[in-house]
Motif scaffolding. Structure first.
Motif, short mmCIF file in Angstrom:
data_model
loop_
_atom_site.label_atom_id
_atom_site.label_comp_id
_atom_site.label_asym_id
_atom_site.label_seq_id
_atom_site.Cartn_x
_atom_site.Cartn_y
_atom_site.Cartn_z
N SER A 38 0.84 -1.29 0.08
CA SER A 38 0.03 -0.05 0.00
C SER A 38 0.72 1.38 -0.08
O SER A 38 0.35 2.22 -0.18
CB SER A 38 -0.89 -0.08 1.21
OG SER A 38 -0.39 0.03 2.61
N ASN A 67 -2.09 0.94 -6.85
CA ASN A 67 -3.00 1.75 -5.87
C ASN A 67 -2.78 3.21 -6.43
O ASN A 67 -3.84 4.01 -6.55
CB ASN A 67 -2.44 1.57 -4.56
CG ASN A 67 -3.08 0.43 -3.92
OD1 ASN A 67 -4.29 -0.01 -4.17
ND2 ASN A 67 -2.48 -0.28 -2.97
N TYR A 92 -6.55 7.88 -7.28
CA TYR A 92 -5.89 7.88 -5.92
C TYR A 92 -5.67 9.40 -5.62
O TYR A 92 -5.22 10.05 -6.36
CB TYR A 92 -4.26 7.17 -6.34
CG TYR A 92 -3.43 7.47 -4.93
CD1 TYR A 92 -3.72 6.49 -3.84
CD2 TYR A 92 -2.56 8.54 -4.82
CE1 TYR A 92 -2.88 6.64 -2.83
CE2 TYR A 92 -1.56 8.49 -3.80
CZ TYR A 92 -1.79 7.76 -2.73
OH TYR A 92 -0.89 7.72 -1.70
N ILE A 96 -5.88 8.52 -0.38
CA ILE A 96 -6.98 7.45 -0.59
C ILE A 96 -7.20 6.77 -1.84
O ILE A 96 -7.52 7.71 -2.65
CB ILE A 96 -8.36 8.29 -0.03
CG1 ILE A 96 -8.01 8.73 1.51
CG2 ILE A 96 -9.42 7.38 -0.05
CD1 ILE A 96 -9.40 9.66 2.07
N GLU A 98 -9.92 5.27 -4.28
CA GLU A 98 -11.44 5.19 -4.65
C GLU A 98 -11.51 4.22 -5.88
O GLU A 98 -10.79 4.36 -6.91
CB GLU A 98 -12.01 6.41 -4.85
CG GLU A 98 -11.88 7.24 -3.18
CD GLU A 98 -12.83 8.52 -3.75
OE1 GLU A 98 -14.03 8.81 -3.65
OE2 GLU A 98 -11.91 9.86 -4.08
N LYS A 114 -13.94 2.97 -0.91
CA LYS A 114 -13.30 4.12 -0.76
C LYS A 114 -12.44 3.91 0.70
O LYS A 114 -12.98 3.45 1.80
CB LYS A 114 -14.04 5.18 -0.09
CG LYS A 114 -13.53 6.48 0.21
CD LYS A 114 -14.68 7.78 0.18
CE LYS A 114 -13.88 8.89 0.70
NZ LYS A 114 -14.78 10.24 0.71
N GLY A 115 -11.03 4.00 0.49
CA GLY A 115 -9.94 3.64 1.44
C GLY A 115 -10.10 2.12 1.64
O GLY A 115 -10.36 1.21 0.93
N GLU A 141 -4.88 -2.96 -1.11
CA GLU A 141 -4.50 -2.48 0.47
C GLU A 141 -5.29 -3.32 1.35
O GLU A 141 -4.72 -3.09 2.73
CB GLU A 141 -4.90 -0.80 0.48
CG GLU A 141 -3.99 0.11 -0.48
CD GLU A 141 -4.23 1.33 -0.02
OE1 GLU A 141 -3.58 2.32 0.15
OE2 GLU A 141 -5.70 1.70 0.33
#
Length: 356
Positions: A38, A67, A92, A96, A98, A114-115, A141
């Motif tokens: 992540s 990511n 990104y 965060i 999404e 989301k996250g 993540e």
């Protein structure tokens, strides 16, 4: 006649879980293709410089690119004779991730992230959070935040250049060093490192699963509206939480896994769950283990496989209580069986079992 993975798993789910399982199988499409990191640098390399980089360099870029690259597009995923397509928007922003995925054929619905909050929206059964499965690929993540040493379990080699969905790409071959996992081929976009195509291959070299973008736009211009849930339904709130362990015999809630292939570490577990569903990853491949009290309905046992995805089911009796163990992921059937056979239930009360 061999049942498909989806068919076997669906028989053990409530109606509201059937399409959820389909989404889980679709989410696994990138499981073997994402180094689960992540963190990392989001910097880009020029196409001119790409040819001077080695295989280890591209491996180091794979996870961060997944990511930290913003894009939209449509990809296809083929397992055996089954082909599915999904539309995806991925952004990104401000640290965060999404994402919104919408199937283009077959079952309707959507997956929105989301996250660490992931919602599966099923129009006929309301919204169901992914609290019993640990998705990967687009949801990398959810896996361990450390970069796992993929080259310990796979031999990486550069295999040439190509062009996918209008972008120049480099092809990376990752040959498994043992027969407990499959080999992979990855196509990475040169300026970002984004995965745009992948193969999962058997020991004989045949392609078991195939993922590829058919249209792709790498762009930072993604509006908030592209990540809004558009399907009506009741929502059940859940959150995913990273769960890391280096223990050779991790203790779950009520059960223990006494064997797993070298390199596979516990990757994630649902924050709201009781540890009855846990994912493991070696940085490329992943599998999930489900442990639950057996239902009254007669359940199929044994292995089923479609493409590279194996489902292995077995029944286990502990203290006069029947449990059902399911292993699902991109691992060979004999590996899934060894994992399932190593599950030991050591605390039946952790499952909320009420004895008569």
């Amino acid at each position: 006649m061999r049942k498909s993975v989806t068919a076997v798993r669906t028989r053990r789910l409530k109606p509201g879980r059937c399409l959820l399982t389909l989404f889980m199988v679709l989410a696994v499409l990138l499981t073997g293709q994402a180094v689960a990191e992540s963190g990392g640098s989001g910097s880009t390399a020029s196409v001119d410089d790409a040819g001077s980089k080695d295989a280890e360099y591209w491996l180091s870029r794979l996870g961060p690119a997944l990511n930290m690259t913003s894009y939209r597009g449509v990809f296809v995923y083929a397992r055996g004779d089954q082909v599915s397509s999904m539309q995806i928007a991925h952004r990104y922003q401000d640290g965060i991730v999404e994402e919104r995925l919408v199937p283009q054929d077959g079952a309707s619905g959507e997956i929105v992230r989301k996250g660490m909050r992931v919602v599966c929206v099923l129009p006929d059964h309301g919204r169901i959070q992914l609290d019993q499965v640990i998705p990967s690929g687009p949801f990398a993540e959810a896996f361990s935040s450390q970069l796992m040493p993929v080259s310990r379990w796979y031999q990486p080699e550069l295999a040439g250049d190509d062009r996918i969905a209008g972008y120049d790409v480099v092809r990376l071959a990752l040959k498994a060093k043992d027969d407990l996992r499959y080999s992979h081929q990855l196509w990475l976009e040169k300026s970002t490192g984004l995965l745009v195509k992948s193969h999962v291959r058997s020991a004989e070299g045949s392609v078991l699963e195939h993922f590829q973008f058919t249209s792709l736009e790498i762009t930072d211009s993604l509006a908030d509206s592209e990540f809004v849930i558009r399907t009506e339904g009741e929502e059940i709130a859940r959150e995913l939480e990273a769960k890391e362990s280096s223990s050779p015999m991790p203790r779950m809630d009520g059960w223990t896994l006494e064997w797993r292939p070298d390199g596979f570490i516990p990757a994630a577990a649902p924050r709201s769950g009781k540890g009855q569903a846990v994912a493991f990853s070696d940085g490329l491949a992943a599998f999930s283990v489900f442990v639950e009290p057996a239902r009254e309905i007669v359940m199929p046992t044994g292995a089923s496989r479609i493409g590279a995805t194996t489902v292995y089911m077995k029944q286990l009796e502990v203290d006069d209580v029947d449990f059902f163990v399911t292993v699902v992921g991109e691992i060979p059937p004999r590996t899934a069986r060894k994992v399932a056979d190593s599950v030991k239930v050591d605390d039946t009360l952790a499952f909320g079992v009420i004895r008569q």
